[in-house]
Design an enzyme around this catalytic site. Structure first.
Site, PDB file in Angstrom:
ATOM      1  N   THR A   8       0.848  -1.194   0.000  1.00  0.00           N
ATOM      2  CA  THR A   8       0.000   0.000   0.000  1.00  0.00           C
ATOM      3  C   THR A   8       0.882   1.242   0.000  1.00  0.00           C
ATOM      4  O   THR A   8       2.009   1.207   0.498  1.00  0.00           O
ATOM      5  CB  THR A   8      -0.909   0.037   1.257  1.00  0.00           C
ATOM      6  OG1 THR A   8      -1.629   1.287   1.293  1.00  0.00           O
ATOM      7  CG2 THR A   8      -0.137  -0.083   2.557  1.00  0.00           C
ATOM      8  N   ASP A  66      -8.279  -2.580  -0.191  1.00  0.00           N
ATOM      9  CA  ASP A  66      -8.980  -1.569  -0.981  1.00  0.00           C
ATOM     10  C   ASP A  66     -10.244  -1.181  -0.224  1.00  0.00           C
ATOM     11  O   ASP A  66     -11.043  -2.038   0.138  1.00  0.00           O
ATOM     12  CB  ASP A  66      -9.304  -2.077  -2.387  1.00  0.00           C
ATOM     13  CG  ASP A  66      -9.539  -0.890  -3.306  1.00  0.00           C
ATOM     14  OD1 ASP A  66      -8.664  -0.001  -3.367  1.00  0.00           O
ATOM     15  OD2 ASP A  66     -10.609  -0.810  -3.931  1.00  0.00           O
ATOM     16  N   SER A  67     -10.369   0.108   0.032  1.00  0.00           N
ATOM     17  CA  SER A  67     -11.482   0.592   0.843  1.00  0.00           C
ATOM     18  C   SER A  67     -12.289   1.626   0.076  1.00  0.00           C
ATOM     19  O   SER A  67     -11.772   2.282  -0.831  1.00  0.00           O
ATOM     20  CB  SER A  67     -10.962   1.232   2.133  1.00  0.00           C
ATOM     21  OG  SER A  67     -10.308   0.277   2.930  1.00  0.00           O
ATOM     22  N   PHE A 142      -7.512   9.824   9.122  1.00  0.00           N
ATOM     23  CA  PHE A 142      -7.087  10.278   7.794  1.00  0.00           C
ATOM     24  C   PHE A 142      -8.273  10.201   6.834  1.00  0.00           C
ATOM     25  O   PHE A 142      -9.345   9.707   7.208  1.00  0.00           O
ATOM     26  CB  PHE A 142      -5.930   9.403   7.286  1.00  0.00           C
ATOM     27  CG  PHE A 142      -6.306   7.976   7.022  1.00  0.00           C
ATOM     28  CD1 PHE A 142      -6.412   7.066   8.068  1.00  0.00           C
ATOM     29  CD2 PHE A 142      -6.567   7.534   5.732  1.00  0.00           C
ATOM     30  CE1 PHE A 142      -6.774   5.740   7.830  1.00  0.00           C
ATOM     31  CE2 PHE A 142      -6.926   6.202   5.477  1.00  0.00           C
ATOM     32  CZ  PHE A 142      -7.025   5.313   6.533  1.00  0.00           C
ATOM     33  N   LYS A 163     -11.559   3.595  17.013  1.00  0.00           N
ATOM     34  CA  LYS A 163     -11.795   3.330  15.581  1.00  0.00           C
ATOM     35  C   LYS A 163     -11.390   1.892  15.244  1.00  0.00           C
ATOM     36  O   LYS A 163     -12.102   1.184  14.541  1.00  0.00           O
ATOM     37  CB  LYS A 163     -11.009   4.317  14.706  1.00  0.00           C
ATOM     38  CG  LYS A 163     -11.197   4.027  13.222  1.00  0.00           C
ATOM     39  CD  LYS A 163     -10.386   4.904  12.285  1.00  0.00           C
ATOM     40  CE  LYS A 163     -10.560   4.409  10.843  1.00  0.00           C
ATOM     41  NZ  LYS A 163      -9.675   5.065   9.874  1.00  0.00           N
ATOM     42  N   HIS A 168     -14.405  -0.734   9.527  1.00  0.00           N
ATOM     43  CA  HIS A 168     -14.458  -1.632   8.371  1.00  0.00           C
ATOM     44  C   HIS A 168     -13.152  -2.429   8.258  1.00  0.00           C
ATOM     45  O   HIS A 168     -13.158  -3.624   7.990  1.00  0.00           O
ATOM     46  CB  HIS A 168     -14.703  -0.798   7.109  1.00  0.00           C
ATOM     47  CG  HIS A 168     -13.798   0.394   6.974  1.00  0.00           C
ATOM     48  ND1 HIS A 168     -13.586   1.292   8.006  1.00  0.00           N
ATOM     49  CD2 HIS A 168     -12.998   0.811   5.969  1.00  0.00           C
ATOM     50  CE1 HIS A 168     -12.736   2.208   7.622  1.00  0.00           C
ATOM     51  NE2 HIS A 168     -12.354   1.945   6.395  1.00  0.00           N
ATOM     52  N   ARG A 169     -12.027  -1.747   8.499  1.00  0.00           N
ATOM     53  CA  ARG A 169     -10.707  -2.400   8.387  1.00  0.00           C
ATOM     54  C   ARG A 169     -10.545  -3.458   9.482  1.00  0.00           C
ATOM     55  O   ARG A 169     -10.077  -4.565   9.220  1.00  0.00           O
ATOM     56  CB  ARG A 169      -9.614  -1.316   8.489  1.00  0.00           C
ATOM     57  CG  ARG A 169      -8.185  -1.823   8.360  1.00  0.00           C
ATOM     58  CD  ARG A 169      -7.236  -0.725   7.930  1.00  0.00           C
ATOM     59  NE  ARG A 169      -7.607  -0.214   6.621  1.00  0.00           N
ATOM     60  CZ  ARG A 169      -8.129   0.998   6.406  1.00  0.00           C
ATOM     61  NH1 ARG A 169      -8.300   1.833   7.403  1.00  0.00           N
ATOM     62  NH2 ARG A 169      -8.479   1.379   5.196  1.00  0.00           N
TER      63      ARG A 169
HETATM   64  P1  ITT Z   1      -3.500   2.185  -1.403  1.00  0.00           P
HETATM   65  O1  ITT Z   1      -4.472   1.933  -2.545  1.00  0.00           O
HETATM   66  O2  ITT Z   1      -2.112   2.450  -1.837  1.00  0.00           O
HETATM   67  O3  ITT Z   1      -3.613   1.113  -0.352  1.00  0.00           O
HETATM   68  P2  ITT Z   1      -5.229   4.505  -0.935  1.00  0.00           P
HETATM   69  O4  ITT Z   1      -5.215   5.556   0.122  1.00  0.00           O
HETATM   70  O5  ITT Z   1      -5.270   4.937  -2.377  1.00  0.00           O
HETATM   71  O6  ITT Z   1      -3.970   3.533  -0.645  1.00  0.00           O
HETATM   72  P3  ITT Z   1      -7.870   3.218  -1.141  1.00  0.00           P
HETATM   73  O7  ITT Z   1      -7.994   3.303  -2.618  1.00  0.00           O
HETATM   74  O8  ITT Z   1      -8.267   1.945  -0.494  1.00  0.00           O
HETATM   75  O9  ITT Z   1      -6.397   3.509  -0.635  1.00  0.00           O
HETATM   76  O10 ITT Z   1      -8.633   4.353  -0.368  1.00  0.00           O
HETATM   77  C1  ITT Z   1      -9.744   5.017  -0.856  1.00  0.00           C
HETATM   78  C2  ITT Z   1      -9.859   6.367  -0.202  1.00  0.00           C
HETATM   79  O11 ITT Z   1     -10.496   6.183   1.053  1.00  0.00           O
HETATM   80  C3  ITT Z   1      -8.544   7.092   0.072  1.00  0.00           C
HETATM   81  O12 ITT Z   1      -8.733   8.464  -0.136  1.00  0.00           O
HETATM   82  C4  ITT Z   1      -8.278   6.804   1.539  1.00  0.00           C
HETATM   83  O13 ITT Z   1      -7.575   7.861   2.162  1.00  0.00           O
HETATM   84  C5  ITT Z   1      -9.682   6.697   2.080  1.00  0.00           C
HETATM   85  N1  ITT Z   1      -9.753   5.767   3.200  1.00  0.00           N
HETATM   86  C6  ITT Z   1      -9.423   4.445   3.191  1.00  0.00           C
HETATM   87  N2  ITT Z   1      -9.578   3.915   4.412  1.00  0.00           N
HETATM   88  C7  ITT Z   1     -10.030   4.921   5.210  1.00  0.00           C
HETATM   89  C8  ITT Z   1     -10.361   5.024   6.565  1.00  0.00           C
HETATM   90  O14 ITT Z   1     -10.239   4.002   7.394  1.00  0.00           O
HETATM   91  N3  ITT Z   1     -10.777   6.206   7.029  1.00  0.00           N
HETATM   92  C9  ITT Z   1     -10.900   7.274   6.217  1.00  0.00           C
HETATM   93  N4  ITT Z   1     -10.580   7.272   4.931  1.00  0.00           N
HETATM   94  C10 ITT Z   1     -10.150   6.109   4.418  1.00  0.00           C
END
Ligand code: ITT
Length: 187
Positions: A8, A66-67, A142, A163, A168-169
């Protein structure tokens, strides 16, 4: 302690996953090799592709995360495009889109992809239902944390521990850890 490479570019995810998994005897090490993120409609497809790509590339077992934030009143936007939307319009403009909207319901979803080199990936997902806050609250966390509220407080207002006990994580990683534990028992 088992060590898993977490591919990541997001150090906040690594910190959270490290904390959550430390309770089950797993440490994570970040690798930022940057797998290609497909622009797919499903987080599952993105995580599956990324995990396989990274495992083969690094020749090691890896996990990816992936979130996405799915806002009901916006038809599930930004969903799989959450990173792009955060980087382009950000929280303030999302709140603007939600102005006057009474349905604030949103779901934060995380899909963990795990893969060993030359094998097919496994997926573990977790989600948490919450609401989009009326305004940004809190300085912790974040990304979308200041606008995503669960039980009256945003993730940004919660301490990390709180948190990481309901996110979700956390839910996705718990499934992953349980699966790994069963696997270890069989071998
Ligand atoms: P990687 O793909 O490199 O892992 P990323 O930050 O691009 O990092 P995602 O595509 O999964 O990851 O994230 C989608 C967006 O959601 C991105 O702007 C993240 O900062 C945000 N995000 C992911 N998990 C979060 C959380 O637990 N709380 C708040 N924002 C989150």
């Amino acid at each position: 302690m088992r060590k898993i490479i977490f591919v990541t570019g997001n150090p906040h995810k690594v910190r959270e996953a490290g904390d959550i998994l430390s309770h089950v005897g797993i440490t994570v090490e970040q690798n930022n090799c940057g797998y290609p993120e497909l622009q797919e409609d499903k987080l599952e497809d993105i995580a599956k592709f990324g995990a396989k790509w990274a495992a083969d590339r690094l020749n090691n077992e890896v996990m990816v995360d992936d979130s996405g934030l799915f806002i009901e009143a916006l038809g599930g936007f930004p969903g799989p495009y959450s990173a792009y939307v955060f980087d382009t319009i950000g929280n303030a403009r999302i709140l603007k889109l939600m102005e006057g909207e009474t349905n604030r319901r949103a779901v934060f979803k995380c899909v963990i992809g795990y893969c060993r080199p030359g094998e097919e990936p496994y997926l573990f997902s977790g989600d948490v239902v919450g609401d989009i806050a009326d305004e940004m609250q809190g300085t912790g966390g974040f990304g979308y944390d200041p606008i995503f509220e669960v039980g009256g407080a945003t993730f940004g207002e919660m301490g990390e521990d709180e948190k990481n006990r309901l996110s979700h994580r956390y839910r996705a990683l718990l499934r992953f850890a349980q699966w790994l534990e069963n696997l270890d028992k069989k071998t």
